[in-house]
Design a protein around this motif. Structure first.
Motif, PDB file in Angstrom:
ATOM      1  N   LEU A 271      -4.499  13.197 -10.474  1.00  0.00           N
ATOM      2  CA  LEU A 271      -4.346  11.923 -11.188  1.00  0.00           C
ATOM      3  C   LEU A 271      -4.164  10.769 -10.208  1.00  0.00           C
ATOM      4  O   LEU A 271      -4.782   9.708 -10.355  1.00  0.00           O
ATOM      5  CB  LEU A 271      -3.141  11.971 -12.135  1.00  0.00           C
ATOM      6  N   GLY A 272      -3.306  10.969  -9.228  1.00  0.00           N
ATOM      7  CA  GLY A 272      -3.038   9.919  -8.254  1.00  0.00           C
ATOM      8  C   GLY A 272      -4.288   9.507  -7.498  1.00  0.00           C
ATOM      9  O   GLY A 272      -4.622   8.316  -7.424  1.00  0.00           O
ATOM     10  N   VAL A 273      -5.000  10.482  -6.970  1.00  0.00           N
ATOM     11  CA  VAL A 273      -6.227  10.184  -6.221  1.00  0.00           C
ATOM     12  C   VAL A 273      -7.257   9.541  -7.150  1.00  0.00           C
ATOM     13  O   VAL A 273      -7.875   8.529  -6.812  1.00  0.00           O
ATOM     14  CB  VAL A 273      -6.798  11.460  -5.556  1.00  0.00           C
ATOM     15  N   GLY A 274      -7.424  10.112  -8.329  1.00  0.00           N
ATOM     16  CA  GLY A 274      -8.413   9.592  -9.273  1.00  0.00           C
ATOM     17  C   GLY A 274      -8.125   8.165  -9.693  1.00  0.00           C
ATOM     18  O   GLY A 274      -9.022   7.319  -9.753  1.00  0.00           O
ATOM     19  N   MET A 275      -6.855   7.864  -9.977  1.00  0.00           N
ATOM     20  CA  MET A 275      -6.500   6.518 -10.410  1.00  0.00           C
ATOM     21  C   MET A 275      -6.695   5.504  -9.289  1.00  0.00           C
ATOM     22  O   MET A 275      -7.239   4.414  -9.507  1.00  0.00           O
ATOM     23  CB  MET A 275      -5.059   6.492 -10.924  1.00  0.00           C
ATOM     24  N   VAL A 276      -6.281   5.846  -8.077  1.00  0.00           N
ATOM     25  CA  VAL A 276      -6.454   4.930  -6.947  1.00  0.00           C
ATOM     26  C   VAL A 276      -7.939   4.678  -6.688  1.00  0.00           C
ATOM     27  O   VAL A 276      -8.371   3.530  -6.535  1.00  0.00           O
ATOM     28  CB  VAL A 276      -5.749   5.463  -5.678  1.00  0.00           C
ATOM     29  N   VAL A 277      -8.716   5.742  -6.669  1.00  0.00           N
ATOM     30  CA  VAL A 277     -10.156   5.593  -6.420  1.00  0.00           C
ATOM     31  C   VAL A 277     -10.803   4.739  -7.517  1.00  0.00           C
ATOM     32  O   VAL A 277     -11.586   3.826  -7.216  1.00  0.00           O
ATOM     33  CB  VAL A 277     -10.837   6.976  -6.300  1.00  0.00           C
ATOM     34  N   LEU A 278     -10.488   5.025  -8.777  1.00  0.00           N
ATOM     35  CA  LEU A 278     -11.036   4.212  -9.870  1.00  0.00           C
ATOM     36  C   LEU A 278     -10.660   2.740  -9.714  1.00  0.00           C
ATOM     37  O   LEU A 278     -11.507   1.854  -9.847  1.00  0.00           O
ATOM     38  CB  LEU A 278     -10.533   4.713 -11.226  1.00  0.00           C
ATOM     39  N   GLY A 279      -9.393   2.485  -9.449  1.00  0.00           N
ATOM     40  CA  GLY A 279      -8.924   1.105  -9.321  1.00  0.00           C
ATOM     41  C   GLY A 279      -9.612   0.360  -8.190  1.00  0.00           C
ATOM     42  O   GLY A 279     -10.007  -0.795  -8.346  1.00  0.00           O
ATOM     43  N   LEU A 280      -9.770   1.025  -7.051  1.00  0.00           N
ATOM     44  CA  LEU A 280     -10.381   0.355  -5.902  1.00  0.00           C
ATOM     45  C   LEU A 280     -11.891   0.228  -6.036  1.00  0.00           C
ATOM     46  O   LEU A 280     -12.450  -0.853  -5.821  1.00  0.00           O
ATOM     47  CB  LEU A 280     -10.025   1.101  -4.611  1.00  0.00           C
ATOM     48  N   LEU A 281     -12.554   1.305  -6.397  1.00  0.00           N
ATOM     49  CA  LEU A 281     -14.014   1.260  -6.472  1.00  0.00           C
ATOM     50  C   LEU A 281     -14.518   0.383  -7.603  1.00  0.00           C
ATOM     51  O   LEU A 281     -15.459  -0.391  -7.414  1.00  0.00           O
ATOM     52  CB  LEU A 281     -14.593   2.669  -6.618  1.00  0.00           C
TER      53      LEU A 281
END
Length: 153
Positions: free
Chosen positions: A130-140
């Motif tokens: 969840l953490g990796v996915g949320m950060v990646v979604l937010g940035l990309l």
């Protein structure tokens, strides 16, 4: 008669849509944590602590506190998605929080009072994803929106 101009709603960005979906899923998970059958050993669900026997989907250890945290996280997320910057903050900031929860879950003794939420190994790795996915979604998605010319920060 007064002439009323009709405002067209602003088009929602991909980051706002993604944050809405993530917030809604957290809200749903919080609700499902209180549903017997979806949460196995529902009768063993305690308010907090490592001894809570409830497991969401028979996999993820939960407690009343854990479910309430999911509900609140979902509500906060849905409130923040009204702006591009709020959606980005929810995804990136929330992702960082979940990465910290992942590290916390790896460090603590699962049978100690430090495991007050509570979490098990399945929770730990879900928090990581969840953490990796949320950060990646937010940035990309924010980068893609900015490069497309949407400047609603």
């Amino acid at each position: 008669m007064a002439d009323h101009a009709t405002a067209t709603p602003a088009r929602r960005t991909d980051v706002e849509k993604a944050a809405t979906l993530v917030g809604a899923v957290f809200l749903l998970v919080g609700i499902l944590g209180f549903v017997p059958g979806v949460t196995t050993s529902y009768g063993e669900l305690s308010f907090a602590g490592h001894d809570s026997g409830g497991e969401l989907l028979g996999i993820f250890q939960v407690s009343v506190l854990h479910n309430v945290v999911h509900l609140l996280f979902g509500v906060v997320g849905l409130a923040m998605v009204r702006t591009l910057s709020g959606a980005r903050t929810f995804l990136v900031g929330g992702g960082v929080v979940y990465l910290l929860l992942w590290l916390y879950g790896l460090i603590i003794d699962k049978e100690s009072s430090a495991n007050f939420v509570p979490v098990n190994s399945a929770d730990d790795w879900l928090h990581f994803l969840l953490g990796v996915g949320m950060v990646v979604l937010g940035l990309l998605l924010t980068r893609r929106t900015a490069s497309a010319g949407a400047d609603r920060y």
